[in-house]
Design an enzyme around this catalytic site. Structure first.
Site, PDB file in Angstrom:
ATOM      1  N   TYR A 141       0.816  -1.211   0.000  1.00  0.00           N
ATOM      2  CA  TYR A 141       0.000   0.000   0.000  1.00  0.00           C
ATOM      3  C   TYR A 141       0.853   1.265   0.000  1.00  0.00           C
ATOM      4  O   TYR A 141       0.422   2.292  -0.501  1.00  0.00           O
ATOM      5  CB  TYR A 141      -0.911   0.036   1.237  1.00  0.00           C
ATOM      6  CG  TYR A 141      -2.173  -0.771   1.116  1.00  0.00           C
ATOM      7  CD1 TYR A 141      -2.112  -2.153   1.024  1.00  0.00           C
ATOM      8  CD2 TYR A 141      -3.414  -0.152   1.092  1.00  0.00           C
ATOM      9  CE1 TYR A 141      -3.270  -2.896   0.918  1.00  0.00           C
ATOM     10  CE2 TYR A 141      -4.578  -0.896   0.992  1.00  0.00           C
ATOM     11  CZ  TYR A 141      -4.504  -2.268   0.909  1.00  0.00           C
ATOM     12  OH  TYR A 141      -5.658  -2.998   0.809  1.00  0.00           O
ATOM     13  N   LYS A 189       3.984 -15.296   3.653  1.00  0.00           N
ATOM     14  CA  LYS A 189       4.224 -16.116   2.462  1.00  0.00           C
ATOM     15  C   LYS A 189       5.734 -16.344   2.402  1.00  0.00           C
ATOM     16  O   LYS A 189       6.412 -16.027   1.420  1.00  0.00           O
ATOM     17  CB  LYS A 189       3.677 -15.387   1.221  1.00  0.00           C
ATOM     18  CG  LYS A 189       3.712 -16.190  -0.058  1.00  0.00           C
ATOM     19  CD  LYS A 189       2.690 -17.322  -0.111  1.00  0.00           C
ATOM     20  CE  LYS A 189       2.903 -18.151  -1.372  1.00  0.00           C
ATOM     21  NZ  LYS A 189       2.093 -19.395  -1.387  1.00  0.00           N
ATOM     22  N   ASP A 249     -11.872  -9.510   4.927  1.00  0.00           N
ATOM     23  CA  ASP A 249     -13.124  -9.604   4.162  1.00  0.00           C
ATOM     24  C   ASP A 249     -13.612 -11.047   4.140  1.00  0.00           C
ATOM     25  O   ASP A 249     -14.805 -11.316   4.299  1.00  0.00           O
ATOM     26  CB  ASP A 249     -12.924  -9.145   2.705  1.00  0.00           C
ATOM     27  CG  ASP A 249     -13.282  -7.683   2.498  1.00  0.00           C
ATOM     28  OD1 ASP A 249     -13.091  -6.894   3.446  1.00  0.00           O
ATOM     29  OD2 ASP A 249     -13.736  -7.325   1.393  1.00  0.00           O
TER      30      ASP A 249
HETATM   31  C1  IPM Z   1     -10.381  -1.689   3.859  1.00  0.00           C
HETATM   32  C2  IPM Z   1     -10.606  -1.174   2.466  1.00  0.00           C
HETATM   33  C3  IPM Z   1      -9.490  -0.195   2.103  1.00  0.00           C
HETATM   34  C4  IPM Z   1      -8.178  -0.943   2.146  1.00  0.00           C
HETATM   35  C5  IPM Z   1      -9.685   0.515   0.741  1.00  0.00           C
HETATM   36  C6  IPM Z   1     -10.992   1.241   0.658  1.00  0.00           C
HETATM   37  C7  IPM Z   1      -8.539   1.431   0.425  1.00  0.00           C
HETATM   38  O1  IPM Z   1     -10.689  -2.237   1.575  1.00  0.00           O
HETATM   39  O2  IPM Z   1     -10.297  -0.862   4.784  1.00  0.00           O
HETATM   40  O3  IPM Z   1     -10.289  -2.896   4.046  1.00  0.00           O
HETATM   41  O4  IPM Z   1      -7.818  -1.618   1.175  1.00  0.00           O
HETATM   42  O5  IPM Z   1      -7.499  -0.870   3.172  1.00  0.00           O
HETATM   43 MG    MG Z   2     -10.688  -4.141   2.523  1.00  0.00          MG
END
Ligand code: IPM
Ligand code: MG
Length: 363
Positions: A141, A189, A249
């Site tokens: 990121y 990993k 997620d």
């Molecule tokens: C999360 C979201 C964010 C991330 C996006 C919106 C940038 O998916 O908070 O999980 O990837 O961190």
């Molecule tokens: Mg996310």
């Protein structure tokens, strides 16, 4: 207690769900005689449209001047063709980085009442309670260099961590594990990536400070499977930024809906609180959004920034109680609409508010 909270509701369903979270917080504060100083600022797509940037300077200044920031969600279809640094999501990454919180806590626990919403069998998820600790300021990121070179048709991102970045987030994860079931699973990993080898070595070093916590390591691909097969075996799960994004997620499946999951980011100057779900532009403004993830995020503000454990727990029990009573937002009622009372976003917020009030006043 006095708490200064900046609300950055953002895009899509962000404003609707944060409104409900704030109204629950206000109720709880009033009952306990606490003062909430609330302010609201723009972030994300709405800020791009109004101010020409996803994180306006006054939003950032107000955020740095508060005790906690409650963020709704960012993103919208109209921004999808913009380069990463111009998109609503860039505002989120900028505020994360400016506030400095590097440990993103994402609890994923099974609600008995929502078991029917999960594609997993009830006996697999019943009792599952995982706390993800996602490193939030490193990895792909933020790593440099990054570029999409349209002349050469090449693109690259950099997954980079320093040992210090791993050590500080690992310490928080171990400390949290000490207060829970004393198990920590570090996900990497390391069979392919040098970054993961450094990650694993640093975690093993930190583990020596926490002899009471049982440490295991899993590769991220295997972990994706274990979370589905045997989620109950895991307590605290520590992982780098992108892996944590993906696995948290996936863990929404345990809860029954991504709309239920809160998060708190700690370790920096100002804690940042956001539900895990996105901006869901398709249902925005229709009263269909599930505010429970945002409300549970409000509970985390009270716990981690306000030191109000009882109040935080009361909000969490109220959410459980409202579900027990058969109240659902549409996302939670898909499988059995006739058995439930389906509520709008504001009705669900009001239900939790009433319940928490009864709980705290009669306590
Ligand atoms: C999360 C979201 C964010 C991330 C996006 C919106 C940038 O998916 O908070 O999980 O990837 O961190
Ligand atoms: Mg996310």
């Amino acid at each position: 207690m006095r708490l200064k909270i900046l609300v950055t509701a953002g895009d899509g369903i962000g404003p609707e769900v944060t409104n409900e979270a704030v109204s629950v917080l206000k109720e709880v504060a009033q009952i306990g005689g606490h003062t909430l100083e609330l302010d609201a600022k723009r972030i994300g797509g709405i800020a791009i449209t109004t101010d020409g940037t996803p994180l306006p300077a006054d939003t950032l200044a107000a955020a740095l001047d508060s005790d906690a920031v409650l963020l709704g969600a960012v993103g919208g279809n109209e921004f999808n063709s913009l380069p990463p640094d111009k998109r609503p999501e860039a505002g989120l990454l900028q505020i994360r980085s400016a506030l400095g919180g590097f440990a993103n806590l994402r609890p994923a626990f099974a609600f008995k009442e929502l078991a029917v919403n999960s594609p997993l069998r009830p006996e697999i998820i019943d009792g599952a309670d995982i706390l993800f600790v996602r490193e939030l300021l490193g990895g792909l990121y933020f790593g440099q260099p990054r570029e999409w070179n349209k002349t050469t048709d090449e693109a690259w991102n950099t997954m980079r961590y320093t040992k210090g970045e791993v050590v500080r987030v690992a310490r928080i994860a171990f400390q949290l594990a000490q207060k829970r079931r004393k198990k920590l699973c570090s996900v990497d990993k390391a069979n392919v990536l040098e970054v993961s080898q450094l990650w694993r070595a640093a975690v093993i070093e930190v583990a020596a400070e926490f002899p009471d916590v049982a440490l295991e390591h899993q590769y991220v691909d295997a972990m994706a499977m274990h979370i589905m097969n045997r989620p109950k075996d895991f307590d605290v799960v520590l992982t780098e930024n992108l892996f944590g994004d993906i696995l948290s997620d996936e863990a929404g499946v345990i809860t029954g809906s991504l709309g239920m999951l809160p998060s708190a980011t700690i370790g920096g100057k100002v804690n940042l609180y956001e539900p895990i779900h996105g901006s869901a532009p398709d249902i925005a403004g229709k009263g269909l959004a599930n505010p429970l993830g945002a409300i549970l995020t409000g509970a985390l503000i009270l716990r981690h920034s306000g030191g109000l454990e009882n109040e935080a727990a009361a909000i969490e029990s109220s959410v459980r109680k409202v579900l027990e009573q058969g109240f659902r937002t549409p996302d939670l009622a898909r499988t059995n609409p006739q058995g439930f009372t389906v509520l709008s976003t504001t009705e669900m917020g009001a239900k939790v508010r009433e319940t928490v009030k009864t709980m705290l006043v009669s306590a």
